[in-house]
Scaffold this motif. Sequence first.
Motif, PDB file in Angstrom:
ATOM      1  N   ALA A 122       0.850  -1.187   0.000  1.00 16.84           N
ATOM      2  CA  ALA A 122       0.000   0.000   0.000  1.00 16.84           C
ATOM      3  C   ALA A 122       0.884   1.235   0.000  1.00 16.84           C
ATOM      4  O   ALA A 122       2.056   1.170   0.394  1.00 16.84           O
ATOM      5  N   PRO A 123       0.361   2.384  -0.437  1.00 16.21           N
ATOM      6  CA  PRO A 123       1.164   3.606  -0.352  1.00 16.21           C
ATOM      7  C   PRO A 123       1.467   3.925   1.103  1.00 16.21           C
ATOM      8  O   PRO A 123       0.618   3.732   1.980  1.00 16.21           O
ATOM      9  N   SER A 124       2.657   4.408   1.358  1.00 13.84           N
ATOM     10  CA  SER A 124       3.077   4.638   2.745  1.00 13.84           C
ATOM     11  C   SER A 124       2.652   6.005   3.278  1.00 13.84           C
ATOM     12  O   SER A 124       2.701   6.243   4.482  1.00 13.84           O
ATOM     13  N   ASP A 125       2.233   6.911   2.384  1.00 11.58           N
ATOM     14  CA  ASP A 125       1.805   8.241   2.829  1.00 11.58           C
ATOM     15  C   ASP A 125       0.876   8.838   1.776  1.00 11.58           C
ATOM     16  O   ASP A 125       0.765   8.340   0.650  1.00 11.58           O
ATOM     17  N   ALA A 126       0.209   9.926   2.139  1.00 14.71           N
ATOM     18  CA  ALA A 126      -0.766  10.570   1.255  1.00 14.71           C
ATOM     19  C   ALA A 126      -0.114  11.118  -0.021  1.00 14.71           C
ATOM     20  O   ALA A 126      -0.726  11.110  -1.092  1.00 14.71           O
ATOM     21  N   VAL A 127       1.133  11.564   0.093  1.00 14.77           N
ATOM     22  CA  VAL A 127       1.837  12.130  -1.062  1.00 14.77           C
ATOM     23  C   VAL A 127       2.029  11.078  -2.150  1.00 14.77           C
ATOM     24  O   VAL A 127       2.048  11.395  -3.348  1.00 14.77           O
ATOM     25  N   SER A 128       2.162   9.809  -1.760  1.00 14.19           N
ATOM     26  CA  SER A 128       2.460   8.730  -2.714  1.00 14.19           C
ATOM     27  C   SER A 128       1.217   8.111  -3.329  1.00 14.19           C
ATOM     28  O   SER A 128       1.330   7.267  -4.231  1.00 14.19           O
ATOM     29  N   GLU A 129       0.039   8.482  -2.869  1.00 17.07           N
ATOM     30  CA  GLU A 129      -1.185   7.786  -3.286  1.00 17.07           C
ATOM     31  C   GLU A 129      -1.463   7.889  -4.782  1.00 17.07           C
ATOM     32  O   GLU A 129      -1.865   6.918  -5.418  1.00 17.07           O
ATOM     33  N   THR A 130      -1.248   9.059  -5.367  1.00 17.15           N
ATOM     34  CA  THR A 130      -1.560   9.235  -6.789  1.00 17.15           C
ATOM     35  C   THR A 130      -0.615   8.425  -7.668  1.00 17.15           C
ATOM     36  O   THR A 130      -1.048   7.706  -8.586  1.00 17.15           O
ATOM     37  N   ALA A 131       0.697   8.526  -7.407  1.00 20.00           N
ATOM     38  CA  ALA A 131       1.669   7.765  -8.202  1.00 20.00           C
ATOM     39  C   ALA A 131       1.445   6.270  -8.031  1.00 20.00           C
ATOM     40  O   ALA A 131       1.553   5.498  -8.995  1.00 20.00           O
ATOM     41  N   PHE A 132       1.107   5.842  -6.817  1.00 21.92           N
ATOM     42  CA  PHE A 132       0.824   4.426  -6.563  1.00 21.92           C
ATOM     43  C   PHE A 132      -0.379   3.976  -7.386  1.00 21.92           C
ATOM     44  O   PHE A 132      -0.368   2.906  -8.006  1.00 21.92           O
ATOM     45  N   ALA A 133      -1.425   4.807  -7.425  1.00 23.72           N
ATOM     46  CA  ALA A 133      -2.632   4.456  -8.169  1.00 23.72           C
ATOM     47  C   ALA A 133      -2.357   4.371  -9.663  1.00 23.72           C
ATOM     48  O   ALA A 133      -2.930   3.530 -10.366  1.00 23.72           O
ATOM     49  N   VAL A 134      -1.468   5.234 -10.174  1.00 23.02           N
ATOM     50  CA  VAL A 134      -1.112   5.196 -11.594  1.00 23.02           C
ATOM     51  C   VAL A 134      -0.472   3.853 -11.940  1.00 23.02           C
ATOM     52  O   VAL A 134      -0.827   3.211 -12.942  1.00 23.02           O
ATOM     53  N   ILE A 135       0.470   3.407 -11.103  1.00 27.28           N
ATOM     54  CA  ILE A 135       1.143   2.125 -11.342  1.00 27.28           C
ATOM     55  C   ILE A 135       0.150   0.973 -11.239  1.00 27.28           C
ATOM     56  O   ILE A 135       0.097   0.083 -12.093  1.00 27.28           O
ATOM     57  N   ARG A 136      -0.668   0.994 -10.199  1.00 32.74           N
ATOM     58  CA  ARG A 136      -1.640  -0.085  -9.966  1.00 32.74           C
ATOM     59  C   ARG A 136      -2.641  -0.190 -11.107  1.00 32.74           C
ATOM     60  O   ARG A 136      -2.889  -1.285 -11.623  1.00 32.74           O
ATOM     61  N   GLU A 137      -3.223   0.950 -11.510  1.00 32.39           N
ATOM     62  CA  GLU A 137      -4.246   0.916 -12.555  1.00 32.39           C
ATOM     63  C   GLU A 137      -3.653   0.596 -13.921  1.00 32.39           C
ATOM     64  O   GLU A 137      -4.302  -0.022 -14.760  1.00 32.39           O
ATOM     65  N   GLY A 138      -2.410   1.021 -14.151  1.00 26.25           N
ATOM     66  CA  GLY A 138      -1.752   0.645 -15.398  1.00 26.25           C
ATOM     67  C   GLY A 138      -1.572  -0.857 -15.489  1.00 26.25           C
ATOM     68  O   GLY A 138      -1.827  -1.474 -16.533  1.00 26.25           O
ATOM     69  N   MET A 139      -1.174  -1.490 -14.386  1.00 23.03           N
ATOM     70  CA  MET A 139      -1.007  -2.940 -14.356  1.00 23.03           C
ATOM     71  C   MET A 139      -2.345  -3.654 -14.493  1.00 23.03           C
ATOM     72  O   MET A 139      -2.457  -4.658 -15.201  1.00 23.03           O
ATOM     73  N   ARG A 140      -3.373  -3.116 -13.833  1.00 21.52           N
ATOM     74  CA  ARG A 140      -4.688  -3.749 -13.895  1.00 21.52           C
ATOM     75  C   ARG A 140      -5.258  -3.675 -15.319  1.00 21.52           C
ATOM     76  O   ARG A 140      -5.793  -4.638 -15.847  1.00 21.52           O
ATOM     77  N   THR A 141      -5.115  -2.518 -15.951  1.00 20.77           N
ATOM     78  CA  THR A 141      -5.655  -2.327 -17.291  1.00 20.77           C
ATOM     79  C   THR A 141      -4.975  -3.238 -18.309  1.00 20.77           C
ATOM     80  O   THR A 141      -5.629  -3.801 -19.192  1.00 20.77           O
ATOM     81  N   LYS A 142      -3.670  -3.397 -18.178  1.00 16.94           N
ATOM     82  CA  LYS A 142      -2.914  -4.233 -19.118  1.00 16.94           C
ATOM     83  C   LYS A 142      -2.905  -5.708 -18.703  1.00 16.94           C
ATOM     84  O   LYS A 142      -2.384  -6.559 -19.420  1.00 16.94           O
ATOM     85  N   ASN A 143      -3.494  -6.011 -17.524  1.00 19.41           N
ATOM     86  CA  ASN A 143      -3.533  -7.384 -17.004  1.00 19.41           C
ATOM     87  C   ASN A 143      -2.135  -7.991 -16.948  1.00 19.41           C
ATOM     88  O   ASN A 143      -1.881  -9.083 -17.476  1.00 19.41           O
ATOM     89  N   VAL A 144      -1.229  -7.261 -16.304  1.00 13.49           N
ATOM     90  CA  VAL A 144       0.146  -7.721 -16.186  1.00 13.49           C
ATOM     91  C   VAL A 144       0.570  -7.755 -14.723  1.00 13.49           C
ATOM     92  O   VAL A 144      -0.025  -7.100 -13.864  1.00 13.49           O
ATOM     93  N   ALA A 145       1.593  -8.526 -14.456  1.00 15.37           N
ATOM     94  CA  ALA A 145       2.265  -8.537 -13.166  1.00 15.37           C
ATOM     95  C   ALA A 145       3.635  -7.904 -13.364  1.00 15.37           C
ATOM     96  O   ALA A 145       4.109  -7.755 -14.498  1.00 15.37           O
ATOM     97  N   ALA A 146       4.264  -7.510 -12.284  1.00  7.62           N
ATOM     98  CA  ALA A 146       5.577  -6.869 -12.367  1.00  7.62           C
ATOM     99  C   ALA A 146       6.606  -7.694 -11.614  1.00  7.62           C
ATOM    100  O   ALA A 146       6.319  -8.251 -10.553  1.00  7.62           O
ATOM    101  N   ILE A 147       7.788  -7.776 -12.175  1.00  2.00           N
ATOM    102  CA  ILE A 147       8.923  -8.403 -11.507  1.00  2.00           C
ATOM    103  C   ILE A 147       9.820  -7.289 -10.981  1.00  2.00           C
ATOM    104  O   ILE A 147      10.237  -6.400 -11.739  1.00  2.00           O
TER     105      ILE A 147
END
Length: 284
Positions: free
Chosen positions: A115-140
């Motif tokens: 999970a994001p560790s602070d409020a400042v990181s929430e937007t960037a975290f959501a960008v990464i998460r939703e990009g992965m969800r949309t492309k149906n990929v996992a990350a190494i």
Amino acid sequence: MARAVWKGHLQVAELSCGVALHAAASTAERVSFNILNRKTGNRVQRQYVDEETGKPVERDDIVKGYELASGQYVLLDPDEIAEAVPQSDKTLRIEAFLSCPNIETVYLDKPYHVAPSDAVSETAFAVIREGMRTKNVAAIARTVLFRRVRTVLLRAQGAGLIANTLNFDYEVRSARDAFADVPDLAIKGEMLDLAKYIIETKKGAFHPSDYDDRYDAALAELVKAKMEGRAIKPAKPKPQAKVVDLMEALRRSAEAGKATGKQAKPRKTGAKPSSAKAPRRKAG
């Protein structure tokens, strides 16, 4: 909020955000026991003893050793081991993305919630998460976790990510050795049709709460019975039906499924299974 076991940064290319890892599985709720002296009822302590002399060894005199040959060791002091451990920059670097269906589950190790560790990181975290969800990929990704360089698999789930540390290639045993003596048989005709029918009647969904730890429940019931002064009758194993003919076994299984109409029973919601477990309290 649960206490994080690790905090750092998740980075992909130039995009970075603060993240926290939380243990996704725990054995803390299992029934646990202390080791006692039967005569006094006191807890006992483990002690290191010299294998040759039989004398106790003080903690300051204990070192780790790598065996070169029988009785020959390279001694390693704690400071030497600490210096050899890779230094962590607390960054979980994504190295590649891969299609989710291409993940070999045999490599999956311990799970964590990310999970994001602070409020400042929430937007960037959501960008990464939703990009992965949309492309149906996992990350190494790779990082130093608990003094070891670990490869981590990240997948989008809910509002966060699920991270699994991965077993190293040398830790995973080859399936080729395990299956070496298994013949490649061609199953056709009625035998295959019956097998497919049985599978169809047994279809369902995986709900983890439907499956209990019977060993742990039995231990809890034993503790509760001892507390109440009751005797526990050992459970008798169910007799196994003796069917010699494989075809006959398939036919009986198919008939049983047909008679019970066992096909993806609707799951009851809201009802919690009764539990006879004793309070989760460590003795002593």
